[in-house]
Design an enzyme around this catalytic site. Structure first.
Site, PDB file in Angstrom:
ATOM      1  N   ASP A  38       5.353  -6.494  -1.834  1.00 15.25           N
ATOM      2  CA  ASP A  38       5.512  -7.923  -1.573  1.00 15.25           C
ATOM      3  C   ASP A  38       5.219  -8.672  -2.867  1.00 15.25           C
ATOM      4  O   ASP A  38       5.109  -8.064  -3.950  1.00 15.25           O
ATOM      5  CB  ASP A  38       4.646  -8.368  -0.383  1.00 15.25           C
ATOM      6  CG  ASP A  38       3.149  -8.355  -0.694  1.00 15.25           C
ATOM      7  OD1 ASP A  38       2.760  -7.987  -1.829  1.00 15.25           O
ATOM      8  OD2 ASP A  38       2.361  -8.717   0.202  1.00 15.25           O
TER       9      ASP A  38
ATOM     10  N   CYS B 288       1.010  -3.864  -1.708  1.00  8.82           N
ATOM     11  CA  CYS B 288       0.848  -5.281  -1.345  1.00  8.82           C
ATOM     12  C   CYS B 288      -0.499  -5.705  -1.908  1.00  8.82           C
ATOM     13  O   CYS B 288      -0.988  -5.079  -2.856  1.00  8.82           O
ATOM     14  CB  CYS B 288       1.001  -5.508   0.160  1.00  8.82           C
ATOM     15  SG  CYS B 288      -0.233  -4.738   1.218  1.00  8.82           S
TER      16      CYS B 288
ATOM     17  N   THR C 250      -3.541  -5.542  -0.581  1.00 11.78           N
ATOM     18  CA  THR C 250      -4.553  -4.518  -0.282  1.00 11.78           C
ATOM     19  C   THR C 250      -3.973  -3.126  -0.071  1.00 11.78           C
ATOM     20  O   THR C 250      -4.716  -2.147  -0.054  1.00 11.78           O
ATOM     21  CB  THR C 250      -5.278  -4.885   1.023  1.00 11.78           C
ATOM     22  OG1 THR C 250      -4.275  -4.961   2.071  1.00 11.78           O
ATOM     23  CG2 THR C 250      -6.016  -6.199   0.905  1.00 11.78           C
TER      24      THR C 250
ATOM     25  N   HIS D 297      -2.685  17.819   2.781  1.00 14.11           N
ATOM     26  CA  HIS D 297      -3.180  18.053   4.143  1.00 14.11           C
ATOM     27  C   HIS D 297      -2.448  17.266   5.224  1.00 14.11           C
ATOM     28  O   HIS D 297      -2.346  17.737   6.350  1.00 14.11           O
ATOM     29  CB  HIS D 297      -4.675  17.705   4.221  1.00 14.11           C
ATOM     30  CG  HIS D 297      -5.534  18.638   3.435  1.00 14.11           C
ATOM     31  ND1 HIS D 297      -6.909  18.555   3.431  1.00 14.11           N
ATOM     32  CD2 HIS D 297      -5.228  19.681   2.610  1.00 14.11           C
ATOM     33  CE1 HIS D 297      -7.415  19.504   2.647  1.00 14.11           C
ATOM     34  NE2 HIS D 297      -6.409  20.191   2.132  1.00 14.11           N
TER      35      HIS D 297
ATOM     36  N   HIS E 233      -2.798  22.954   8.702  1.00 18.14           N
ATOM     37  CA  HIS E 233      -2.619  21.502   8.823  1.00 18.14           C
ATOM     38  C   HIS E 233      -1.455  21.117   9.734  1.00 18.14           C
ATOM     39  O   HIS E 233      -1.387  19.972  10.182  1.00 18.14           O
ATOM     40  CB  HIS E 233      -2.392  20.877   7.437  1.00 18.14           C
ATOM     41  CG  HIS E 233      -3.495  21.178   6.474  1.00 18.14           C
ATOM     42  ND1 HIS E 233      -4.766  20.692   6.636  1.00 18.14           N
ATOM     43  CD2 HIS E 233      -3.513  21.949   5.362  1.00 18.14           C
ATOM     44  CE1 HIS E 233      -5.533  21.142   5.652  1.00 18.14           C
ATOM     45  NE2 HIS E 233      -4.802  21.909   4.864  1.00 18.14           N
TER      46      HIS E 233
END
Ligand code: RB5
Length: 153
Positions: A8, A65, A67, A98, A133
């Protein structure tokens, strides 16, 4: 290797630095993000990169973005795609190994450019390990996985 990158308005500058960093290494980069500082929703770029993964237009994704949270949550709404927010390189490597994450996400307001480069480099440096996994990755994708679990009354 083909990598899709989405962002963004908060991530434009960091995105451009990462495009240079990846193309210098011979990685083909497809830009799904905005290139202006005008405020926009991170959801579109997150979902665009996720759909490009599903459609096999790109091998991996990088999302940015403010965060890393909103854009990764948006990508994770696309069924079958796994995006992980990572603020350091160790988690970025482990989420490929994983969790078979397709996309690494981080915040331009959280990590600096050198840490972001290290995160992307580690994420792209390894392949999914599979093995023990796989059942867990399958369970992530199964929204009914918890039914019948001893942890659920
Ligand atoms: C935009 O201001 C900001 O909310 C966005 O970039 C992101 O951090 C949301 O998770």
């Amino acid at each position: 290797m083909k990598v899709g990158i989405g962002n963004d308005h908060a991530g434009v500058e960091l995105k451009n630095a990462l495009i240079d960093h990846l193309t210098d290494q011979g990685v083909e980069v497809v830009n799904f993000g905005t290139d202006t500082a005008e405020s926009c929703s991170y959801t579109l770029a997150g979902k665009a990169v996720a759909h490009a993964i599903l459609n096999k237009e790109i091998d991996y994704g990088v999302l940015i973005c403010g965060t890393g949270v909103g854009i990764s949550l948006s990508a994770n709404k696309v069924r079958g795609v796994r995006a992980a927010v990572c603020s350091e390189p160790v988690t970025a490597k482990l989420t490929r190994l994983h969790n078979d994450a397709h996309i690494v996400a981080f915040g331009a307001r959280i990590v600096g450019v050198e840490v972001a480069k290290a995160i992307v480099d580690e994420f792209l440096s390894v392949e999914y390990e599979g093995g023990r996994h796989q059942a867990r990755v399958d369970a992530i994708e199964d929204e009914h996985d918890f039914e019948g679990s001893e942890l659920v009354e």
